[in-house]
Design an enzyme around this catalytic site. Structure first.
Site, PDB file in Angstrom:
ATOM      1  N   GLY A 659       0.797  -1.233   0.000  1.00  0.00           N
ATOM      2  CA  GLY A 659       0.000   0.000   0.000  1.00  0.00           C
ATOM      3  C   GLY A 659       0.822   1.272   0.000  1.00  0.00           C
ATOM      4  O   GLY A 659       0.360   2.324  -0.456  1.00  0.00           O
ATOM      5  N   GLU A 660       2.067   1.213   0.465  1.00  0.00           N
ATOM      6  CA  GLU A 660       2.884   2.428   0.549  1.00  0.00           C
ATOM      7  C   GLU A 660       3.404   2.819  -0.827  1.00  0.00           C
ATOM      8  O   GLU A 660       3.819   1.972  -1.614  1.00  0.00           O
ATOM      9  CB  GLU A 660       4.060   2.181   1.496  1.00  0.00           C
ATOM     10  N   SER A 661       3.396   4.119  -1.094  1.00  0.00           N
ATOM     11  CA  SER A 661       3.770   4.603  -2.426  1.00  0.00           C
ATOM     12  C   SER A 661       5.218   4.282  -2.757  1.00  0.00           C
ATOM     13  O   SER A 661       5.551   3.966  -3.901  1.00  0.00           O
ATOM     14  CB  SER A 661       3.539   6.115  -2.517  1.00  0.00           C
TER      15      SER A 661
END
Length: 1450
Positions: A659-661
């Site tokens: 989920g982290e960019s």
């Protein structure tokens, strides 16, 4: 149709008397037939005003050219009588073909002309030797496919269409069809399909004929594929195809469109131009799809044909086009939106069914030959299979059934080229549809299950699935999934048994029986060592040297399966703790000791079951090692020639995008780098791929996230991606295609929950086609059982459970039999592959169905058993398995014995079950053993129905089936009861229960031991006190069986002996009252010893030591059986005396015999046995000498029986001294000196024990016995010159034997009156004893004189004489007279021998001094008698001695 009628007319012609072949008769008939046909055509034409009027008008205008050509032909035909082979067929065909081509003729005329051409073709006149036959065939095809006629009425139009089909089919079936070109064959198929399509609006008959003709054409064309072997001529080398070339090829042989159609004068050409190879537009949906798909599919993979090939005799080019067209018919679905989810029967299943039927025919007839032609094979691998996958999920059972038939044919013929396609079909179609949880309807499930069973009936199918897929780390476990599916589908869960359950069972049993049949073909790999990895090797690079050689591929696939299993276990560990998971794999050598990025990446890529969230987190981590793993992971993908969105879908399916960019960025950078490396296409650099990938992820979220209200438009997407391609824009079409692809089909970034069997998406199919080019070759299994051990170990548990449940629920005998066949096959495989646990499980399961283990709740269990077919079949099966495969039964013996015991309690066992293969005479001679029943299963016992009576025989005789005497009179049995009883008897006879025990000598050692342990377990631990009669009966029966198998396995007695001995020991030591069990135990033990001693000398000590158990019997029990025991021991001794060699063995025998000396009934056989051993020293040996002496002494002292026996016992003792002399002589003659000395010492010890024993008997109360013992003792003391006893031993002998005996006798003589009363005539014994003293002393005087203690010994002799002089007994005067005489004689002998001479010294060791010191006390005058006239001062030479003349008188 017309062909059949014509054929019958040909037959009629052939019946002419001329004996000629088909060709000659056909040629003879041809002129008249053509003449008739011309007449028929002209006749129909004249009926039409257009033709008839012109003919009779009388004007000068010539006749129409069609009529003229027919009339011209009529003039010529009879001039060609005998030269038809040299006549160009075009000459007699062309007039008819002109009529067919003409657009002025009506349907009736065209129909007659077509019939005429059909008749000529079917007359078999045309062959390959006919002049210009090729051109003639081309003319026919061109004319018929361009047929034109006026439509007058619907019926006549249909007739013409049927005849067109008839003629075209005749062309293809003709001998000369091989002359047709590729183009003409395609045209024929095209025309037929147009008729099929047109027939949709016509009558049912035309529809059916058209479809049938299409099928026949396809069959006819593809049946020649086997004969086409010159592939090179069929393909152009190099080059690439284009849609334009294909389209041009289509146009080259499409139907030409007419410019003048007129007012319903467009005849056949007026039909919609929906031809197979027609590129023109059409208002028809189906034809439009045809046109669209033909030119566009597979363009990039196609290889163009040279145009000249189109005109060559037909072969691969036309077959490829036809097959391609048939596949394209299935693509219609895509345009109607028929997907796996929107799949309803509302779409007309007619077209797909028709196309699938044609494809099936083509594959059936083309068969393996398709492999030889890459273009055909490519169509099968990709386009066909992709469509089959889609139609496989059809809601229509008809379509599904046809799809499954095609796949089965493909498997049979082309499986080596379809490895991954078959995996996909089973995973995505069969395994999904066969289970209701995926939403499949019952008809779908049923069709799927039928198809699966068909596959299972192919003998090598499951073996190949296992070898190729289950043992491949990149493939799913299809074999395991299918086996589990069959097992689960056979389970009736909360419902009665249905046809589906039986169907699944059939499939399961087909697989099992396939394995069972392979057993006899060799290469059963139960001996294969388990796979183990000794060191790290990259598991994804394991290769096989030769996939065709079982010596190579069998170890290879087993190793791969081991790796795959270990990877799965590693995945499980990884999902719980990633670090521990990797450590586990390092420990099993699947990952290197020092982790490297490539190995971890391959673990993530190729291991099923990993938690995709954890993999995503690992790959997105910023750690340098994780970044390296990420790039290696991306490097495992093949994105060659793949669209960006397809590649991205495949990449993101393998893990969950974090989920982290920052993590997303790292992941997409690795993806973009790999994608650009393989498929740059129009992208300027890898950054473009990265930006575009990120943009697609954002678009995907935008389009498919419900929280985003305002959705991105196409224009927005294109605008967002401007100037990213190295400063330039990407093509708008390219971006639009990406946009709509994402909008229609979401990229799933979340792993599927409970995925089960995934759907086949377009991207997955593209990936599959990429993988199929690199996958390992398909392994073809033969009829040998290479991998059956591993396969069966996987499926055995669920299989046994499934068959058992069906058997439990079944109510029909045919289902029973199916299950029984399955059980027997499972048993055979388990035994062959040494899977003992599986066989035990099977036995446990089967025993439950026998009903013999159930607590009997029925009044008449025998009759209930006879009425229960299931129970009877199960019982026969259990014992069949026990007899056939007993070698591999372990704990299952307990269940089998439970069944046997139940049958025993019901009185249903044959009488000889416990037979040990001994002679009947021997068996019946056992103590207490009555004659065995010859057959307890006699139907004569069925006099009344009642509870079977227990036998009351002491030795546990076998019970009879039914009582002959009943307490109460009962009614006669009914016919049904008699029948049930008879069935029961027949069942038990089929079981051959006795063979289990009589044939136990053939059992493997481990199984034999388990059988024995099971018998001991079934007998139960004996309890002190009273046990129930039923328990005792069971224990006796089990003991009988145990003894039987012990005797049957004398060569392997060591395996059984410990358990048997301990069991009998427990019985003996826990029994306090006489009973059948202890009787059987004791006599069974004796019998074992009797039978085994001759064969097992190395075990003799253990066997004989076991007899000590008899000594431990409770006194009351021992007393009751003493006589029989002694008889058995006697029998044992007489039979095996030569085999008993150790002291331990003889000690046991002697102990048993000694005990009998005091038993009134047993003493006689006991003494008989002892006499056998000791008489003449027959079986005496140093090992048993002392033991036998002690036993003989017991008998000598025993006052039971006649005194004569005691005397004989003394004789036995005395007679044994001869053995000692013989042994001493043998030792001196034959033995080395050291051993001889040792034996001499032992002999001396034995002799001492002998005389000590006789000394004790000399004290017997009975006068005859003690006197006889004294005489025997004297003989043993004086008759041992051969033994050469050491001098020191004589000193011992005098002290321990002679002096002790004299003292004991003296004490008895002076005892109380009671003692004197008991020892009558003791004075006679005293006399004998005293004489014995003197005789022995004088006999040994020389040896004794050399002893240092001689003086002491001599003093003791004189002392005993003095003692006896003073005894006060009855008739003591005899002693008083005897003593002086004996003493005087002794002194004279000593004098003569020089031992008694005067000396001047006074000492205790001076014989002279000590003699007279003691003698003068008794007889003062004796010295002067021995040394008269003062000769005491005269010294004699000791060496002058000799024995006194009086020596003989003593």
């Amino acid at each position: 149709m017309g062909r059949l009628r014509l054929q019958s007319s040909i037959n009629a012609i052939e019946e002419e008397p001329e004996d000629c072949g088909i060709t000659s008769s056909s040629e003879a008939a041809l002129p008249s037939m053509i003449n008739s046909e011309i007449g028929a055509v002209l006749a129909v034409m004249r009926r039409n005003v257009r033709w008839g009027g012109r003919y009779v008008s009388g004007d000068d205008q010539l006749e129409h050219s069609l009529i003229q050509s027919l009339k011209a032909l009529r003039k010529q035909i009879f001039s060609w009588q005998h030269q038809w082979q040299s006549v160009n067929p075009a000459l007699y065909l062309q007039p008819f073909l002109d009529v067919i081509r003409s657009d002025e003729t009506g349907a009736p005329i065209t129909g007659i002309a077509l019939s005429s051409v059909y008749k000529i073709l079917t007359l078999d006149v045309l062959d390959l030797n006919t002049v210009d036959v090729e051109d003639a065939m081309h003319l026919v095809v061109d004319a018929v496919t361009s047929c034109r006629f006026e439509v007058t009425d619907p019926a006549s139009e249909e007739v013409v269409l049927m005849k067109i089909l008839q003629v075209l089919l005749a062309c293809m079936k003709s001998k000369t069809s091989v002359m047709l070109s590729n183009q003409h064959v395609c045209t024929i198929v095209n025309t037929c399909f147009r008729v099929v399509h047109q027939a949709g609006t016509k009558s049912e008959l035309l529809q059916r004929i058209a479809r049938h003709t299409m099928h026949e054409l396809v069959r006819c064309i593809f049946s020649h594929l086997q004969n086409v072997d010159n592939t090179e001529r069929s393909l152009v080398k190099g080059g690439s195809s284009s849609k334009n070339e294909v389209a041009r090829f289509d146009k080259d042989y499409s139907f030409s469109s007419k410019s003048e159609n007129g007012n319903r004068t467009s005849e056949y050409d007026g039909l919609p131009s929906s031809g197979v190879f027609n590129s023109t537009s059409s208002s028809s949906l189906v034809s439009g799809m045809m046109d669209e798909t033909v030119g566009t599919d597979n363009g990039k993979d196609a290889v163009p044909y040279d145009l000249h090939l189109l005109t060559e005799p037909y072969g691969i080019p036309c077959m490829v086009e036809i097959f391609h067209f048939l596949c394209s018919l299935l693509n219609v679905v895509e345009h109607i939106g028929m997907g796996p989810r929107a799949n309803t029967i509302s779409f007309d299943e007619d077209v797909p069914l028709f196309a699938l039927g044609l494809i099936n025919s083509a594959i059936q007839l083309g068969g393996p030959a398709i492999c030889n032609h890459p273009r055909l094979l490519s169509l099968v691998q990709d386009e066909l299979f992709r469509n089959l996958m889609q139609f496989g999920l059809s809601m229509s059972p008809l379509i599904l059934s046809m799809v499954c038939s095609i796949v089965l044919n493909l498997y049979l013929h082309l499986r080596t080229k379809l490895k991954l396609q078959l995996e996909a079909f089973f995973s995505c179609v069969i395994l999904r549809l066969a289970q209701s949880r995926y939403g499949a309807s019952y008809p779908q499930q049923e069709v799927t299950m039928e198809a699966l069973v068909d596959f299972c009936r192919q003998k090598t199918f499951m073996a190949e699935m296992f070898a190729n897929l289950d043992c491949d780390i990149t493939c799913s476990n299809v074999f395991e999934d299918l086996a589990n599916l069959l097992s689960k589908s056979a389970f009736p869960v909360n419902c009665p048994l249905s046809s589906m359950h039986i169907l699944a069972l059939d499939g399961l049993i087909a697989v099992i029986q396939g394995m069972a049949e392979r057993i006899g073909n060799g290469s059963t790999n139960s001996e294969l060592p388990p796979v183990n990895l000794e060191e790290y090797t990259p598991f994804w690079m394991v290769k096989c040297e030769n996939y065709g050689d079982p010596d190579h591929w069998v170890p290879f696939v087993r190793k791969r399966k081991y790796i795959k299993r270990r990877l799965m276990i590693g995945a499980d560990h990884f999902n719980r703790d990633p670090k521990k998971g990797l450590e586990f794999l390092q420990g099993t050598h699947l990952l290197p000791e020092k982790l490297d990025p490539q190995s971890v990446a391959c673990f993530f890529r190729y291991t099923a079951g990993l938690d995709k969230n954890l993999v995503g987190d690992f790959l997105g981590n910023h750690d340098e090692f994780c970044v390296q793993v990420l790039h290696e992971f991306a490097g495992t993908f093949d994105f060659q020639d793949m669209n960006l969105d397809t590649a991205l879908r495949l990449f993101l399916e393998t893990f969950r995008l974090p989920g982290e960019s920052q993590k997303i960025q790292r992941v997409l950078e690795a993806f973009a780098e790999r994608y650009y490396e393989q498929s740059p296409q129009i992208l300027a650099n890898k950054d473009v791929a990265f930006v575009l990938s990120y943009s697609l992820i954002m678009l995907n979220t935008d389009q498919h996230n419900a929280q985003v209200k305002k959705k991105m438009t196409e224009e927005d997407f294109i605008r967002n991606n401007r100037d990213i391609n190295g400063g330039n824009d990407l093509p708008r079409e390219f971006l639009s295609e990406l946009y709509y692809s994402i909008c229609k089909n979401e990229i799933r970034t979340m792993p599927e929950q409970g995925a089960g069997f995934a759907e086949m998406t377009p991207s997955r199919w593209i990936d599959l086609m990429h993988k199929s080019k690199k996958t390992s070759p398909y392994i073809v299994a033969d009829s040998r059982a290479y991998l059956d051990h591993d396969m069966f170990a996987i499926m055995s548990g669920p299989t046994i459970a499934a068959i058992s449940v069906v058997f439990d629920y079944a109510e029909h005998e045919d289902v029973y039999q199916t299950c029984i066949d399955g059980f027997l096959a499972v048993a055979k495989i388990s035994a062959c592959h040494h899977l003992e646990d599986v066989l035990d499980d099977l036995v446990v399961s089967l025993c439950k169905f026998t009903t013999l283990l159930n607590p009997s709740s029925v009044e008449e269990p025998v009759l209930a058993f006879g009425d229960d077919a299931k129970a009877r079949m199960a019982t026969v099966t259990v014992f069949t398995i026990a007899n056939r495969y007993g070698d591999f039964i372990r704990t299952g013996w307990r269940n089998i014995l439970d069944c046997i015991l139940r049958l025993h309690k019901l009185g249903l066992l044959p009488a000889r079950v416990a037979s040990d293969a001994a002679d009947d005479s021997e068996m019946s001679s056992e103590p207490g053993q009555g004659k065995l029943l010859t057959n307890s299963l006699s139907s004569a016992h069925m006099q009344s129905i009642g509870t079977p009576r227990r036998s009351s025989g002491l030795m546990g005789r076998f019970s009879q089936l039914l009582s002959l005497e009943t307490e109460e009179p009962r009614s006669q049995p009914t016919e049904q009861q008699l029948a049930a009883h008879q069935r029961t008897l027949q069942t038990i006879q089929k079981c051959h229960i006795d063979s289990i025990f009589t044939e136990s000598k053939f059992l493997q050692s481990e199984s034999l031991l388990q059988l024995a342990q099971a018998l001991i377990w079934a007998a139960g631990r004996p309890q002190k006190g009273n046990s129930s009669p039923e328990d005792e009966d069971t224990a006796v029966f089990c003991l009988e069986l145990l003894i039987a198998i012990t005797l049957n396995n004398r060569d392997r007695i060591r395996i059984l002996w410990q358990g048997v001995y301990e069991h009998i020991s427990n019985i003996v030591q826990s029994t306090v009252v006489a009973c059948a069990l202890v009787e059987k135990a004791v006599f069974g033990l004796l019998r074992i010893c009797q039978r085994l001693l001759p064969y097992k000398e190395n075990l003799a000590d253990e066997l004989l030591r076991s007899l000590q158990l008899v000594l431990k019997l409770d006194a009351r029990v021992a007393d009751q059986y003493c006589e029989q025991i002694t008889q058995e021991v006697s029998r044992l001794v007489k039979a095996n005396a030569t085999h008993i060699r150790s002291q331990m063995g003889w000690r046991t025998i002697a102990s048993l015999l000694s005990i009998t000396a005091r038993h009134p009934d047993a003493s006689e056989p006991g003494f008989d046995a002892l006499s056998f051993i000791m008489s003449d020293g027959a079986h005496l040996s140093p090992a048993n000498f002392i033991l036998c002496l002690d036993a003989a002494r017991q008998f000598a002292e025993s006052r039971l029986g006649q005194t004569d026996r005691s005397l004989r016992a003394v004789d036995l003792m005395a007679g044994s001294v001869a053995c000692l002399g013989q042994w001493a002589q043998d030792a001196r003659d034959a033995m080395p000196e050291v051993e001889a000395v040792k034996l001499s010492q032992d002999i001396g010890e034995m002799w001492l024990r002998l005389v000590q024993g006789l000394r004790k008997v000399c004290l017997d109360q009975r006068e005859e016995v003690r006197n006889h013992a004294l005489v025997s003792l004297q003989m043993c003391l004086t008759g041992v010159d051969e033994i050469h006893l050491p001098h020191g031993l004589w000193s011992q002998c005098f002290e321990m034997v002679i002096f002790t005996m004299l003292d004991d006798l003296a004490e008895l003589a002076q005892g109380n009156p009671q003692t004197q009363k008991e020892f009558r005539n003791i004075e006679g014994t005293l006399v004998l004893a005293l004489k014995l003293l003197v005789k022995v002393f004088l006999h040994l005087l020389h040896e004794l004189s050399q002893l240092s203690s001689f003086c002491k010994l001599w003093r003791n002799v004189i002392g005993r004489m003095e003692k006896y002089m003073k005894l006060k007994v009855k008739r003591s005067e005899k002693l008083q007279e005897l003593v002086p005489e004996l003493l005087k004689n002794t002194l004279l002998v000593m004098k003569t021998n020089g031992l008694l001479v005067p000396t001047s010294t006074l000492s205790r060791d001076s014989v002279w001094e000590q003699t007279w010191l003691n003698v003068n006390k008794m007889f003062p005058s004796l010295q002067s008698e021995v040394f008269p006239q003062g000769s005491e001062t005269v010294l004699s030479n000791p060496g002058d001695g000799g024995r006194s003349p009086k020596d003989t008188e003593t």
